[in-house]
Enzyme design. Sequence first.
Site, PDB file in Angstrom:
ATOM      1  CE1 TYR A 166      -3.613   2.600   0.299  1.00  0.00           C
ATOM      2  CE2 TYR A 166      -2.197   3.536   2.009  1.00  0.00           C
ATOM      3  CZ  TYR A 166      -3.258   3.648   1.129  1.00  0.00           C
ATOM      4  OH  TYR A 166      -3.975   4.816   1.077  1.00  0.00           O
ATOM      5  NE  ARG A 213       0.956  12.983  11.484  1.00  0.00           N
ATOM      6  CZ  ARG A 213       1.204  13.687  10.379  1.00  0.00           C
ATOM      7  NH1 ARG A 213       2.176  14.566  10.358  1.00  0.00           N
ATOM      8  NH2 ARG A 213       0.473  13.502   9.289  1.00  0.00           N
ATOM      9  CG  PHE A 288      11.581  18.908  -3.566  1.00  0.00           C
ATOM     10  CD1 PHE A 288      10.344  19.509  -3.361  1.00  0.00           C
ATOM     11  CD2 PHE A 288      11.620  17.656  -4.179  1.00  0.00           C
ATOM     12  CE1 PHE A 288       9.169  18.871  -3.743  1.00  0.00           C
ATOM     13  CE2 PHE A 288      10.452  17.017  -4.569  1.00  0.00           C
ATOM     14  CZ  PHE A 288       9.225  17.623  -4.343  1.00  0.00           C
TER      15      PHE A 288
HETATM   16  C1  RWZ Z   1       5.292  15.236  -3.473  1.00  0.00           C
HETATM   17  C2  RWZ Z   1       5.089  15.565  -5.969  1.00  0.00           C
HETATM   18  C3  RWZ Z   1      -0.700  13.933  -2.296  1.00  0.00           C
HETATM   19  C4  RWZ Z   1       3.378  14.316  -4.765  1.00  0.00           C
HETATM   20  C5  RWZ Z   1      -0.019  11.743  -3.211  1.00  0.00           C
HETATM   21  C6  RWZ Z   1       2.650  13.718  -3.596  1.00  0.00           C
HETATM   22  C7  RWZ Z   1      -1.178  11.061  -2.663  1.00  0.00           C
HETATM   23  C8  RWZ Z   1      -1.117   9.663  -0.524  1.00  0.00           C
HETATM   24  C9  RWZ Z   1      -0.537  10.511   0.550  1.00  0.00           C
HETATM   25  C10 RWZ Z   1       1.209  13.758  -3.948  1.00  0.00           C
HETATM   26  C11 RWZ Z   1       4.715  12.757   1.335  1.00  0.00           C
HETATM   27  C12 RWZ Z   1       2.464  12.401   2.338  1.00  0.00           C
HETATM   28  C13 RWZ Z   1       2.706  13.552   0.125  1.00  0.00           C
HETATM   29  C14 RWZ Z   1       3.772  10.471   1.488  1.00  0.00           C
HETATM   30  C15 RWZ Z   1       4.025  11.584  -0.730  1.00  0.00           C
HETATM   31  N1  RWZ Z   1      -0.952   9.979  -1.852  1.00  0.00           N
HETATM   32  N2  RWZ Z   1       0.834  10.341   0.783  1.00  0.00           N
HETATM   33  C16 RWZ Z   1       4.548  15.007  -4.726  1.00  0.00           C
HETATM   34  C17 RWZ Z   1       0.191  13.087  -3.113  1.00  0.00           C
HETATM   35  C18 RWZ Z   1       3.857  11.820   2.187  1.00  0.00           C
HETATM   36  C19 RWZ Z   1       4.102  12.937  -0.058  1.00  0.00           C
HETATM   37  C20 RWZ Z   1       1.853  12.608   0.971  1.00  0.00           C
HETATM   38  C21 RWZ Z   1       3.158  10.661   0.114  1.00  0.00           C
HETATM   39  C22 RWZ Z   1       1.764  11.282   0.219  1.00  0.00           C
END
Ligand code: RWZ
Length: 374
Positions: A166, A213, A288
């Site tokens: 997942y 968390r 970044f």
């Molecule tokens: C950072 C370019 C919200 C895209 C993905 C991420 C949806 C589930 C949430 C876009 C750091 C928290 C944002 C682990 C990647 N998926 N998990 C760019 C996005 C952690 C980032 C968020 C995943 C994501």
Amino acid sequence: AVTLLYVSPLKSNLGGEFIKNTFNSDDLAFCDEILVKVSRSFAAVIRQLPEVMLVDVLVFYLILRALDTIEDDTSAFDSHATKVRILKEFYKALDDPNWTMTGVGEGDERRLLEEFPKCQRIFQQLQPEARDVIKDITKRMADGMADFVAKDMGQGTEDMEQYNLYCHYVAGLVGEGLSRLFSASGLEHKSFGEEKHLSNQMGLFLQKTNIIRDYLEDYVDKRAWWPQTVWKKYSASGDLGYFANQADGEARKKALMCLNELVTDALELVPDCLAYLSKLECAEIFRFCAIPQVMAIATLDKCFANPDVFTGVVKIRKGLSCRLILQTNTIAEVHSIFSRFARSVRSKALTQQHLGANDPSFERTIASCDKITA
Ligand code: RWZ
């Protein structure tokens, strides 16, 4: 003030030659404004990227955020089958100027879906290499999310394999996509996009930290991710909610053992995250990538052996996060920050054990901290 960042035309060199690329300023202004609203912290790190990559990463974020909004909505769809179909067809929206969705998600995320054509138009103006990466990751992530829709997530993922899978879909693939965009920009090594394993680990570290968390928040929403093969060792009632209702001291002890096992599992990803960061050459790309990782280890330290995870929200203090951002510039600084938090976890593990905790993960926790500090 915000839109001044984008003085059109922006340069883009994805694919080699510098190409002047003119984006529609209203569309770009929307993308920037909605990004700040859906994620203030990501907006800050995205905005400091080199301008040749900025729009690509911005639109990548919004597209995945739109997909995430569809996945997250538990009431908008009439059946699992409908949700699966919509997820699996979502990548087609990237080529369809008329695709929008109403009544899904809430607030700014709902608006993002309603006004998706603005993102779509910006996406269409990216270089073909960037479009291919974003579309490929979007499709694979959505297919993965669809596989998990059918499973009832009220009691978490089945086992470590499902937990890792997942996290791969929702975060590891983001890491892969970003690495491919970095190498396509020419700002990182051409082979960087092939670092699939390290890229995946970077995403897993962030995602697992959020899952740990957000235990309480996710559990009350019946969207749990904690792996059953882990938490069932500690839950006397055979229910994940056991940890949320710590009437007796015994439940509290077990809850902390479960928490510490998951924190330890996440800490074991750190050597690969540091290896990934050490390969980056561009300072802005480094920041970044590194800032979210540093925030994650600070969060894991705060969560370790902390009963607040089971009663409310555990957040790192604003002052700490500001200091960490300012200190995250070089690999040496990042190593020292990681070492500091690893020592903090290590000392909490020792204190707990001396107080008679008898935590089954104790040795593993110490070993994972020692590997980071070494
Ligand atoms: C950072 C370019 C919200 C895209 C993905 C991420 C949806 C589930 C949430 C876009 C750091 C928290 C944002 C682990 C990647 N998926 N998990 C760019 C996005 C952690 C980032 C968020 C995943 C994501």
